[in-house]
Design a protein around this motif. Structure first.
Motif, PDB file in Angstrom:
ATOM      1  N   THR A 116      51.004  32.954  47.364  1.00 30.18           N
ATOM      2  CA  THR A 116      50.107  31.976  47.962  1.00 30.18           C
ATOM      3  C   THR A 116      50.278  31.948  49.471  1.00 30.18           C
ATOM      4  O   THR A 116      51.326  32.339  49.991  1.00 30.18           O
ATOM      5  CB  THR A 116      50.386  30.570  47.390  1.00 30.18           C
ATOM      6  OG1 THR A 116      49.467  29.634  47.958  1.00 30.18           O
ATOM      7  CG2 THR A 116      51.809  30.113  47.693  1.00 30.18           C
ATOM      8  N   ARG A 123      53.021  24.951  47.100  1.00 28.32           N
ATOM      9  CA  ARG A 123      53.078  25.853  45.944  1.00 28.32           C
ATOM     10  C   ARG A 123      53.772  25.173  44.763  1.00 28.32           C
ATOM     11  O   ARG A 123      53.282  25.200  43.632  1.00 28.32           O
ATOM     12  CB  ARG A 123      53.839  27.120  46.309  1.00 28.32           C
ATOM     13  CG  ARG A 123      54.068  28.072  45.134  1.00 28.32           C
ATOM     14  CD  ARG A 123      55.224  29.012  45.402  1.00 28.32           C
ATOM     15  NE  ARG A 123      56.496  28.303  45.537  1.00 28.32           N
ATOM     16  CZ  ARG A 123      57.618  28.868  46.002  1.00 28.32           C
ATOM     17  NH1 ARG A 123      57.608  30.131  46.373  1.00 28.32           N
ATOM     18  NH2 ARG A 123      58.734  28.171  46.102  1.00 28.32           N
ATOM     19  N   THR A 139      57.556  33.535  42.026  1.00 24.39           N
ATOM     20  CA  THR A 139      56.491  33.014  42.895  1.00 24.39           C
ATOM     21  C   THR A 139      56.952  33.126  44.336  1.00 24.39           C
ATOM     22  O   THR A 139      58.128  32.913  44.637  1.00 24.39           O
ATOM     23  CB  THR A 139      56.141  31.549  42.562  1.00 24.39           C
ATOM     24  OG1 THR A 139      57.307  30.728  42.758  1.00 24.39           O
ATOM     25  CG2 THR A 139      55.649  31.402  41.132  1.00 24.39           C
ATOM     26  N   CYS A 141      55.843  32.428  48.660  1.00 24.20           N
ATOM     27  CA  CYS A 141      54.995  31.925  49.732  1.00 24.20           C
ATOM     28  C   CYS A 141      55.381  32.662  51.015  1.00 24.20           C
ATOM     29  O   CYS A 141      56.408  33.352  51.057  1.00 24.20           O
ATOM     30  CB  CYS A 141      55.159  30.409  49.886  1.00 24.20           C
ATOM     31  SG  CYS A 141      56.803  29.900  50.404  1.00 24.20           S
TER      32      CYS A 141
END
Length: 225
Positions: A116, A123, A139, A141
């Motif tokens: 993201t 997030r 994940t 960022c």
């Protein structure tokens, strides 16, 4: 089509997570904080830039729009608070088929990383709202990768963090031109644009999409061919 795709790097907002205009709503709140009139031409100019750069790190967008670091940080803080309020109010949902697609990709033995342009805090707010903390393998960022899109850092960090052997084993999917640039600059052989978010087919292909799909739900079948 390569049959050796081991790592799939997916964008969040607009690709796996419905945006629903939340970015623009939060931007309006941020602009108001810095005294930009919603009805003025300056606001429209700024909003056009926000739309054109969807997918880019939000603090980078605000640095471009507001110039000095102090104003950019104020705008970013206001944006994040407004976005968090919208998420907390229930304005956050997975795109149809996205969760099933991620599970299908992992069931096929592929590693899935969600990326993201939002901050770590935003997030995590989205992941918690969707119950997605354990859905993907990782994940990321921009703060965790060096630079945000359109640079290749998010994809290359995903490769390094997951131990993937080669960039030729990566597929990237996203809804913006910046997602496509990130994938092509990282050397991914599959860079799939999806039509559920910010940019249309012309922009996606102009920025390097190897495939354009109706949605991320179609990605597992594409990679299985």
């Amino acid at each position: 089509m390569s049959t050796d795709i081991r790592l799939v790097v997916l964008d969040m907002a607009g690709t796996t997570v419905a945006d629903g205009g939340l970015v623009e709503q939060a931007f309006r709140a941020a602009a108001r904080t810095l005294g930009v009139d919603d009805a003025g031409s300056e606001h429209e100019r700024m909003l056009a830039h926000v739309r054109a750069t969807m997918g880019e790190s939000k603090i980078s967008v605000f640095r471009h729009l507001f110039g000095d670091e102090e104003r950019a940080q104020r705008a970013n803080a206001a944006f994040e608070q407004a976005y968090h309020d919208l998420v907390d109010a229930g304005h956050c949902a997975a795109l149809p088929g996205a969760e099933d697609a991620i599970r299908a990709l992992r069931d096929a033995g592929r590693t899935v990383v969600l990326t993201t342009g939002f901050s770590r805090a935003t997030r995590d707010r989205i992941l918690d709202a969707l119950g997605w903390r354990d859905l993907a393998d990782l994940t990321l960022c921009p703060a965790e990768a060096g630079r945000g899109r359109p640079y290749p850092d998010l994809v290359l960090t995903a490769l390094l963090r997951t131990g993937t052997e080669s960039v030729r084993q990566i597929a990237v999917a996203g809804d913006t031109g910046y997602d496509m640039l990130t994938g092509t600059r990282a050397g991914a052989p599959v860079v799939a644009g999806v039509l559920t978010g910010a940019h249309g087919e012309d922009r996606l292909r102009a920025d390097g999409a190897t495939h354009v799909l109706p949605s991320v739900a179609d990605l597992p079948a594409l990679l299985a061919r």
